[in-house]
Design an enzyme around this catalytic site. Structure first.
Site, PDB file in Angstrom:
ATOM      1  N   CYS A   1       0.827  -1.210   0.000  1.00 41.99           N
ATOM      2  CA  CYS A   1       0.000   0.000   0.000  1.00 41.99           C
ATOM      3  C   CYS A   1       0.861   1.260   0.000  1.00 41.99           C
ATOM      4  CB  CYS A   1      -0.923   0.000   1.212  1.00 41.99           C
ATOM      5  SG  CYS A   1      -2.093   1.390   1.195  1.00 41.99           S
TER       6      CYS A   1
ATOM      7  N   CYS B   1      -0.700   5.362   6.679  1.00 38.60           N
ATOM      8  CA  CYS B   1      -1.499   5.262   7.904  1.00 38.60           C
ATOM      9  C   CYS B   1      -0.663   4.599   9.000  1.00 38.60           C
ATOM     10  CB  CYS B   1      -2.772   4.458   7.640  1.00 38.60           C
ATOM     11  SG  CYS B   1      -3.773   5.094   6.272  1.00 38.60           S
TER      12      CYS B   1
ATOM     13  N   CYS C   1      -1.202   0.862  10.443  1.00 33.92           N
ATOM     14  CA  CYS C   1      -1.409  -0.257   9.522  1.00 33.92           C
ATOM     15  C   CYS C   1      -0.115  -0.990   9.196  1.00 33.92           C
ATOM     16  CB  CYS C   1      -2.066   0.256   8.247  1.00 33.92           C
ATOM     17  SG  CYS C   1      -2.463  -1.077   7.087  1.00 33.92           S
TER      18      CYS C   1
ATOM     19  N   CYS D   1     -16.521  -9.947   3.790  1.00 32.96           N
ATOM     20  CA  CYS D   1     -15.869  -8.674   3.513  1.00 32.96           C
ATOM     21  C   CYS D   1     -14.617  -8.887   2.665  1.00 32.96           C
ATOM     22  CB  CYS D   1     -15.487  -7.980   4.814  1.00 32.96           C
ATOM     23  SG  CYS D   1     -16.855  -7.776   5.970  1.00 32.96           S
TER      24      CYS D   1
ATOM     25  N   CYS E   1     -19.527  -7.059   1.510  1.00 32.12           N
ATOM     26  CA  CYS E   1     -19.000  -5.730   1.844  1.00 32.12           C
ATOM     27  C   CYS E   1     -17.636  -5.601   1.181  1.00 32.12           C
ATOM     28  CB  CYS E   1     -18.882  -5.562   3.353  1.00 32.12           C
ATOM     29  SG  CYS E   1     -18.240  -3.944   3.876  1.00 32.12           S
TER      30      CYS E   1
ATOM     31  N   CYS F   1     -20.594   1.445   5.731  1.00 34.61           N
ATOM     32  CA  CYS F   1     -19.928   0.817   6.869  1.00 34.61           C
ATOM     33  C   CYS F   1     -18.692   1.650   7.168  1.00 34.61           C
ATOM     34  CB  CYS F   1     -19.531  -0.625   6.536  1.00 34.61           C
ATOM     35  SG  CYS F   1     -18.541  -1.437   7.825  1.00 34.61           S
TER      36      CYS F   1
ATOM     37  N   ARG G   1     -20.200  -3.145  15.703  1.00 35.41           N
ATOM     38  CA  ARG G   1     -19.387  -4.359  15.637  1.00 35.41           C
ATOM     39  C   ARG G   1     -18.100  -4.209  16.445  1.00 35.41           C
ATOM     40  NH1 ARG G   1     -20.360  -4.833  11.241  1.00 35.41           N
ATOM     41  NH2 ARG G   1     -18.705  -3.893   9.986  1.00 35.41           N
TER      42      ARG G   1
END
Length: 337
Positions: A69, A73, A76, A113, A145, A205, A276
């Protein structure tokens, strides 16, 4: 209502009558004493029971593209600034995605997901999602999702057209704190993606991570921001401080009791949203995980993106011990609280 004379049950009744939680009230929940904890959770359960009864909805993650990626962030393990040792691979094959869907269906999971690590999906990845989603939905009784990063309006429309039910795109923290955890995109970039998702007619979401060095006010503000966005499903993650990430070593102040208070804030702030308990529940809630479901009505089953979760058998046993029922429908018939 004065926070010094707060009656949590009375506040729950106010919320059920349409009152919107304030920043002050949210902070009063976070700062409530251990002696009040069961009263707080009982009040949160009053709200949860009214809208969701004693049902729980299960989710399963499939990390369809790991690592690689370009974003930074800080939390992560898959970001460009992470030195964490994780698997790195491009978009998974059809067979692996179908195998994951089969497991999800066998586990009585409601939502499967599909997640990729990326700033946003490239054309090849979009086409892969458009190809696999109809096949999964035809073969298995699963909601889909997609968590694909930043999306344009055109990409969101394509996801809707191929059968995706919901898009996950977390705000991650409050608008005020966002620049402390990421510099390669902004909080507003994430809001624009959520707007594209809403405009396409997909369910929203969106949640976040607590334990990243944010203030208590940031925790409450995120809950209120998610309410104002009209988010349908809210995953609350507790930071798993993975070695090799910029935030390694944080999250140590997240006691199980404080995690319960945080879940209660999110239930009070978002009474009708699916709530959740997501990543980090096993390491931060520990033996108090069952109590968390008196506020939340959903959990992830199995592993997370790059970290292991609790055994599915242990989750089933926990739900059975609570007297809760796994459901795939949101049409819950409940009496008044």
């Amino acid at each position: 209502m004065s926070t010094t004379t707060q009656s949590w049950s009375v506040l729950a009744d106010e919320v059920l009558r349409g009152h919107q939680l304030t920043l002050e009230e949210g902070l009063s929940i976070l700062n409530s004493s251990d002696d009040e904890l069961l009263d707080v959770m009982s009040a949160a359960f009053k709200i949860r029971r009214q809208h969701f009864g004693k049902t729980v909805q299960l989710y399963q993650l499939m990390n369809a593209k790991s690592g690689l990626c370009p974003e930074d962030c800080g939390y992560c393990s898959q970001s460009k600034v992470s030195d964490a040792e994780i698997p790195k691979y491009n978009f998974l094959s059809r067979d692996k995605l179908m195998e994951g869907a089969k497991v999800a269906a066998e586990r009585d999971v409601k939502t499967y997901c599909i997640v990729i690590s990326a700033r946003g999906p490239n054309e090849r990845e979009m086409k892969a999602v458009e190809t696999i989603v109809p096949e999964i939905k035809e073969k298995y009784d699963l909601k889909i999702c997609a968590c694909l990063g930043l999306l344009s309006n055109e990409q969101a429309d394509r996801l809707k057209a191929c059968g995706v039910d919901r898009v996950n795109h977390n705000v991650n923290t409050s608008a005020d704190y966002y620049e402390k955890i990421c510099s390669t995109h902004t909080y507003e970039d994430r809001i624009q993606t959520l707007s594209a998702v809403r405009d396409a007619g997909l369910e929203l979401c969106s949640g976040g991570i607590v334990g990243m060095g944010e203030s208590e006010a940031d925790i409450v503000k995120m809950a209120l921001e998610l309410r104002d966005l009209g988010v349908h499903s809210i995953p609350v993650n507790f930071l798993n401080p993975i070695d090799g990430t910029p935030l390694q070593g944080l999250g140590k102040d997240l006691t199980p009791r404080q995690c319960l208070r945080i879940l209660a804030v999110y239930r009070f702030a978002n009474p009708t949203s699916e709530l959740r308990i997501a990543g980090g529940r096993e390491i931060h809630l520990r033996s108090l995980q069952p109590l968390g479901l008196y506020a939340a009505n959903s959990i992830f089953l199995g592993d997370y993106l790059t970290t292991p979760g609790q055994k599915a058998e242990d989750d089933y046993r926990m739900l059975e011990d609570l007297g809760f029922t796994v459901t795939k429908t949101e049409e819950v018939s409940v009496g008044s609280a």
